[in-house]
Design a protein around this motif. Structure first.
Motif, short mmCIF file in Angstrom:
data_model
loop_
_atom_site.label_atom_id
_atom_site.label_comp_id
_atom_site.label_asym_id
_atom_site.label_seq_id
_atom_site.Cartn_x
_atom_site.Cartn_y
_atom_site.Cartn_z
N ALA A 160 88.56 63.46 -64.67
CA ALA A 160 89.37 64.49 -65.32
C ALA A 160 90.03 63.92 -66.58
O ALA A 160 90.07 64.57 -67.63
N GLU A 161 90.51 62.68 -66.49
CA GLU A 161 91.15 62.03 -67.64
C GLU A 161 90.16 61.80 -68.78
O GLU A 161 90.55 61.77 -69.95
N ARG A 162 88.87 61.65 -68.44
CA ARG A 162 87.86 61.30 -69.43
C ARG A 162 86.86 62.44 -69.67
O ARG A 162 85.75 62.22 -70.15
N ALA A 163 87.26 63.66 -69.36
CA ALA A 163 86.34 64.81 -69.39
C ALA A 163 85.63 64.98 -70.73
O ALA A 163 84.46 65.37 -70.77
N THR A 164 86.31 64.69 -71.84
CA THR A 164 85.72 64.91 -73.16
C THR A 164 85.11 63.64 -73.76
O THR A 164 84.59 63.67 -74.87
N GLN A 165 85.17 62.53 -73.00
CA GLN A 165 84.57 61.29 -73.49
C GLN A 165 83.06 61.27 -73.23
O GLN A 165 82.57 61.88 -72.28
N MET A 166 82.34 60.54 -74.08
CA MET A 166 80.91 60.34 -73.84
C MET A 166 80.73 59.50 -72.58
O MET A 166 81.45 58.52 -72.36
N ALA A 167 79.74 59.86 -71.79
CA ALA A 167 79.50 59.12 -70.55
C ALA A 167 79.20 57.66 -70.81
O ALA A 167 79.54 56.78 -70.01
N GLY A 168 78.59 57.37 -71.96
CA GLY A 168 78.26 55.98 -72.29
C GLY A 168 79.47 55.11 -72.53
O GLY A 168 79.35 53.87 -72.52
N SER A 169 80.63 55.71 -72.75
CA SER A 169 81.85 54.92 -72.99
C SER A 169 82.59 54.57 -71.71
O SER A 169 83.59 53.86 -71.74
N LEU A 170 82.11 55.07 -70.56
CA LEU A 170 82.78 54.84 -69.28
C LEU A 170 82.44 53.45 -68.74
O LEU A 170 81.39 52.88 -69.05
#
Length: 240
Positions: free
Chosen positions: A131-141
């Motif tokens: 939820a905190e990273r909903a708008t981040q690119m998956a590759g940045s996780l």
């Protein structure tokens, strides 16, 4: 086929060229349980999962899911029937956002945007980091966050049986504990889980029932707790 089995496998064999990778194994997965498939690297665990999902050709054998023969069914139809796999290595779509990955998990569904949005909220409650990273690119996780996303994306398909391939691979112990806690929670809510895992101790502690494979054959089976205490399992996999 066992009357209680949600998934029943009989005589599954898989060849890679002249190599007989899986040799006539039988499996029964009871509805509502966590079943683990454990063994060393190269034992045939991932190959077995890929065959159940229709991604690897079977040399022989039959697979029945909820009484239906899915042995020759196309992979997308297997997903639509309720059998969904989380691949080894996570396979998140790195150039899409977290939310876009989750939305793609629901591609087989026809139940409307409201139901899908409700399930996205449920995924966020299971994995607050997403939820905190909903708008981040998956590759940045991080690796752990990508594993959470891979599981969340699979849950968006509304599976009745979730197949997980090495969910602990490459992750820090605390993240592994977090993910296994979540798997226990979604199982308690009614989801049947089939877990392939190299971390034999973690898998057997979590699983109601387990199968041990060596060189493509089932060599032991039983309740998870029983196998955890089995001297053969301890000697081969737990360093006792």
């Amino acid at each position: 086929m066992s009357a209680q089995a949600l998934l029943s496998v009989r005589g599954l064999s898989i060849n890679y060229g002249h190599v007989n990778a899986v040799r006539g194994i039988d499996l029964d997965l009871a509805a509502g349980e966590i079943t683990a498939l454990v063994g060393a690297n190269g034992a045939g665990k991932t190959t077995t999962l890929m065959a159940l999902s229709g991604l690897v050709k079977k040399a022989a054998g039959a697979v029945h899911f909820d009484g239906q023969d899915i042995s020759a069914m196309a992979p997308h139809r297997i997903v639509a029937s309720g059998l969904v796999q989380v691949a080894e290595g996570r396979a998140t779509l790195t150039t899409l956002t977290v939310r876009e990955n989750l939305d793609l998990g629901a591609y087989t569904r026809r139940d409307g945007a409201t139901a899908r949005a409700r399930d996205v909220d449920r995924i966020y409650s299971l994995f607050p980091r997403l939820a905190e990273r909903a708008t981040q690119m998956a590759g940045s996780l991080s690796g752990g966050e990508q594993q959470m996303l891979a599981i969340g994306r699979a849950l968006m398909a509304k599976p009745r049986l979730l197949l997980l391939d090495e969910p602990s691979m490459g992750l820090a112990p605390l993240i592994v504990q977090d993910i296994f806690r979540t798997l226990k929670r979604i199982n308690a809510e009614g989801l049947t889980i089939f877990l392939v895992e190299q971390n034999v101790k973690q898998a057997l502690k979590l699983a109601h029932r387990a199968y041990v494979v060596e060189s493509g054959e089932v060599v032991l089976q039983g309740r998870g707790a029983e196998l955890l205490g089995d001297p053969r399992v301890q000697a081969a996999y737990l360093g006792h």
